[in-house]
Design a protein around this motif. Structure first.
Motif, mmCIF file in Angstrom:
data_model
loop_
_atom_site.group_PDB
_atom_site.id
_atom_site.type_symbol
_atom_site.label_atom_id
_atom_site.label_comp_id
_atom_site.label_asym_id
_atom_site.label_seq_id
_atom_site.Cartn_x
_atom_site.Cartn_y
_atom_site.Cartn_z
ATOM 1 N N ILE A 170 1.075 -1.104 0.070
ATOM 2 C CA ILE A 170 -0.067 0.046 -0.014
ATOM 3 C C ILE A 170 0.971 1.049 0.110
ATOM 4 O O ILE A 170 0.597 2.210 -0.624
ATOM 5 C CB ILE A 170 -0.942 0.050 1.100
ATOM 6 C CG1 ILE A 170 -2.171 -0.916 0.894
ATOM 7 C CG2 ILE A 170 -1.624 1.149 1.528
ATOM 8 C CD1 ILE A 170 -2.709 -1.308 2.204
ATOM 9 N N LEU A 171 2.002 1.004 0.812
ATOM 10 C CA LEU A 171 2.676 2.423 0.832
ATOM 11 C C LEU A 171 3.617 2.545 -0.550
ATOM 12 O O LEU A 171 3.806 3.910 -0.975
ATOM 13 C CB LEU A 171 3.880 2.292 1.821
ATOM 14 C CG LEU A 171 3.481 2.434 3.487
ATOM 15 C CD1 LEU A 171 4.248 1.783 4.425
ATOM 16 C CD2 LEU A 171 2.879 3.771 3.771
ATOM 17 N N ARG A 172 3.802 1.515 -1.348
ATOM 18 C CA ARG A 172 4.371 1.620 -2.659
ATOM 19 C C ARG A 172 3.699 1.875 -3.753
ATOM 20 O O ARG A 172 3.913 2.664 -4.599
ATOM 21 C CB ARG A 172 5.205 0.144 -2.768
ATOM 22 C CG ARG A 172 6.535 0.327 -3.118
ATOM 23 C CD ARG A 172 7.018 -1.039 -3.707
ATOM 24 N NE ARG A 172 6.639 -2.215 -2.897
ATOM 25 C CZ ARG A 172 6.221 -3.406 -3.422
ATOM 26 N NH1 ARG A 172 5.748 -3.573 -4.331
ATOM 27 N NH2 ARG A 172 6.063 -4.481 -2.403
ATOM 28 N N GLU A 173 2.270 1.817 -3.558
ATOM 29 C CA GLU A 173 1.375 2.216 -4.413
ATOM 30 C C GLU A 173 0.617 3.496 -4.515
ATOM 31 O O GLU A 173 -0.252 3.881 -3.402
ATOM 32 C CB GLU A 173 0.384 1.159 -4.368
ATOM 33 C CG GLU A 173 -0.618 1.269 -5.662
ATOM 34 C CD GLU A 173 -0.292 1.639 -6.979
ATOM 35 O OE1 GLU A 173 0.102 0.669 -7.575
ATOM 36 O OE2 GLU A 173 -0.615 2.458 -7.469
ATOM 37 N N PRO A 174 1.156 4.593 -5.236
ATOM 38 C CA PRO A 174 0.536 5.904 -4.998
ATOM 39 C C PRO A 174 -1.098 6.039 -5.612
ATOM 40 O O PRO A 174 -1.511 6.921 -4.795
ATOM 41 C CB PRO A 174 1.361 6.677 -5.968
ATOM 42 C CG PRO A 174 1.890 5.904 -6.942
ATOM 43 C CD PRO A 174 2.190 4.543 -6.403
ATOM 44 N N LEU A 175 -1.515 5.147 -6.018
ATOM 45 C CA LEU A 175 -2.803 5.307 -6.359
ATOM 46 C C LEU A 175 -3.888 4.590 -5.360
ATOM 47 O O LEU A 175 -4.913 4.711 -5.534
ATOM 48 C CB LEU A 175 -3.154 4.496 -7.808
ATOM 49 C CG LEU A 175 -2.532 5.110 -9.058
ATOM 50 C CD1 LEU A 175 -2.739 4.244 -10.396
ATOM 51 C CD2 LEU A 175 -2.800 6.425 -9.246
ATOM 52 N N LEU A 189 -6.268 3.884 4.010
ATOM 53 C CA LEU A 189 -6.743 2.358 4.644
ATOM 54 C C LEU A 189 -5.771 1.915 5.566
ATOM 55 O O LEU A 189 -6.124 1.094 6.650
ATOM 56 C CB LEU A 189 -6.128 1.630 3.118
ATOM 57 C CG LEU A 189 -7.100 1.279 2.059
ATOM 58 C CD1 LEU A 189 -6.552 0.658 0.879
ATOM 59 C CD2 LEU A 189 -8.189 0.579 2.351
ATOM 60 N N LEU A 190 -4.488 2.566 5.633
ATOM 61 C CA LEU A 190 -3.656 2.134 6.916
ATOM 62 C C LEU A 190 -4.148 2.567 8.041
ATOM 63 O O LEU A 190 -3.624 1.940 9.145
ATOM 64 C CB LEU A 190 -2.362 2.750 6.529
ATOM 65 C CG LEU A 190 -1.580 2.227 5.202
ATOM 66 C CD1 LEU A 190 -0.306 2.713 4.937
ATOM 67 C CD2 LEU A 190 -1.313 0.416 5.332
ATOM 68 N N GLU A 191 -5.088 3.397 8.281
ATOM 69 C CA GLU A 191 -5.622 4.080 9.655
ATOM 70 C C GLU A 191 -6.640 2.864 9.847
ATOM 71 O O GLU A 191 -7.116 3.017 10.950
ATOM 72 C CB GLU A 191 -6.334 5.435 9.338
ATOM 73 C CG GLU A 191 -5.020 6.389 9.147
ATOM 74 C CD GLU A 191 -5.789 7.632 8.611
ATOM 75 O OE1 GLU A 191 -6.936 7.825 8.840
ATOM 76 O OE2 GLU A 191 -4.997 8.241 7.688
ATOM 77 N N PHE A 192 -6.963 2.163 9.158
ATOM 78 C CA PHE A 192 -8.289 1.248 9.342
ATOM 79 C C PHE A 192 -7.619 -0.357 9.641
ATOM 80 O O PHE A 192 -6.502 -0.469 9.270
ATOM 81 C CB PHE A 192 -9.295 1.245 8.512
ATOM 82 C CG PHE A 192 -10.025 2.452 8.237
ATOM 83 C CD1 PHE A 192 -11.262 2.554 9.089
ATOM 84 C CD2 PHE A 192 -9.759 3.707 7.755
ATOM 85 C CE1 PHE A 192 -12.145 3.763 9.101
ATOM 86 C CE2 PHE A 192 -10.298 4.822 8.044
ATOM 87 C CZ PHE A 192 -11.549 4.942 8.578
ATOM 88 N N GLY A 225 -4.577 -7.455 -3.344
ATOM 89 C CA GLY A 225 -4.950 -8.467 -4.346
ATOM 90 C C GLY A 225 -5.100 -8.053 -5.631
ATOM 91 O O GLY A 225 -4.540 -8.673 -6.571
ATOM 92 N N ALA A 226 -5.976 -7.122 -5.829
ATOM 93 C CA ALA A 226 -5.925 -6.557 -7.041
ATOM 94 C C ALA A 226 -4.723 -5.958 -7.758
ATOM 95 O O ALA A 226 -4.455 -6.429 -8.973
ATOM 96 C CB ALA A 226 -7.006 -5.330 -7.006
ATOM 97 N N LEU A 227 -4.029 -5.468 -6.904
ATOM 98 C CA LEU A 227 -2.363 -4.966 -7.320
ATOM 99 C C LEU A 227 -1.493 -6.316 -8.011
ATOM 100 O O LEU A 227 -0.964 -6.252 -8.898
ATOM 101 C CB LEU A 227 -1.568 -4.146 -6.366
ATOM 102 C CG LEU A 227 -2.225 -2.600 -5.979
ATOM 103 C CD1 LEU A 227 -1.211 -2.108 -4.783
ATOM 104 C CD2 LEU A 227 -2.061 -1.992 -7.351
ATOM 105 N N MET A 228 -1.737 -7.350 -6.913
ATOM 106 C CA MET A 228 -1.135 -8.601 -7.316
ATOM 107 C C MET A 228 -1.435 -9.145 -8.387
ATOM 108 O O MET A 228 -0.439 -9.695 -9.421
ATOM 109 C CB MET A 228 -1.111 -9.492 -6.073
ATOM 110 C CG MET A 228 -0.325 -9.397 -4.868
ATOM 111 S SD MET A 228 -0.888 -10.609 -3.685
ATOM 112 C CE MET A 228 0.052 -12.113 -4.387
#
Ligand code: DGI
Ligand code: FE
Ligand code: FE
Ligand code: FE
Length: 188
Positions: free
Chosen positions: A65-70, A75-78, A88-91
């Motif tokens: 998530i940290l690597r993906e600017p889009l 998300l990281l606060e939840f 999963g979608a990125l993978m």
């Protein structure tokens, strides 16, 4: 890609019970697409891949998530439970060449939902909720309603999830509220 290839890819990533869940989500989603329409191959692939990141360690998901600017930072606060869909979608895009945005969005939003979900997104979202292995209060009602109306089924799943999280004093990701409001207004 056919669904058997997708199962072959996804199985090594998943604990056995998670893989069994995935197969039931595919079956449920295919039945729903026979009723409500939609490209069967897309439904199969989205459902087969939806939990590919579910059993990855949370710190690995966080790094994606940290690597993906889009992806939204919030998300990281939840709860980390919300990270496996977007990652999963990125993978599957990066590692398995799935480029179809509807498939990728169905994977990305399968946990939280979002407003203006496409039919494919709704089918994967609700198939994940009602697959025959799920056991929780209200599940039978959700199954029956989904047989009658796809939007009503998603609406009741969102309502139940929000109520469940609120009873436990857990935070609720905004997209889940927006999805609920969107369907509430459409169903008036
Ligand atoms: O991955 P699965 O277990 O098959 O199912 P899922 O991806 O729908 O995950 C559901 C879990 O996510 C469920 O235990 C509730 C939890 N959750 C935590 N915060 C939220 C949330 N679900 C939604 N929709 N919205 C939240 O804010
Ligand atoms: Fe999931
Ligand atoms: Fe779900
Ligand atoms: Fe799932």
């Amino acid at each position: 890609m056919d669904v058997n290839k997708a199962f072959e890819i996804v199985q090594p990533f998943l604990k056995p019970e998670r893989f069994e869940h995935t197969k039931r989500v595919v079956e449920t989603a295919v039945k729903l697409s026979q009723k409500y329409g939609g490209d069967q191959n897309k439904v199969e692939l989205a459902a087969a891949f939806h939990d590919i990141a579910k059993n990855r360690p949370a710190d690995l998901l966080k790094r994606w998530i940290l690597r993906e600017p889009l992806l939204p930072r919030d998300l990281l606060e939840f709860h980390h439970e919300l990270w496996h869909g977007p990652v999963g979608a990125l993978m599957v895009r990066q590692d398995y060449g799935i480029e179809d945005p509807d498939i990728l969005n169905a994977i990305r939003y399968h946990t939280t939902g979002r407003p203006a979900m496409t039919k494919l997104e709704k089918i994967v979202f609700i198939a994940d909720y009602i697959e025959p292995g799920r056991k929780f209060p209200g599940i039978e009602e959700a199954r029956e309603i989904t047989e009658k109306d796809l939007d009503l089924g998603c609406h009741v799943a969102l309502k139940n999830t929000i109520q469940f999280l609120m009873k436990q004093r857990q935070p609720i990701y905004p997209a889940t509220f927006y999805a609920y409001n969107d369907l509430t207004q459409k169903l008036k």
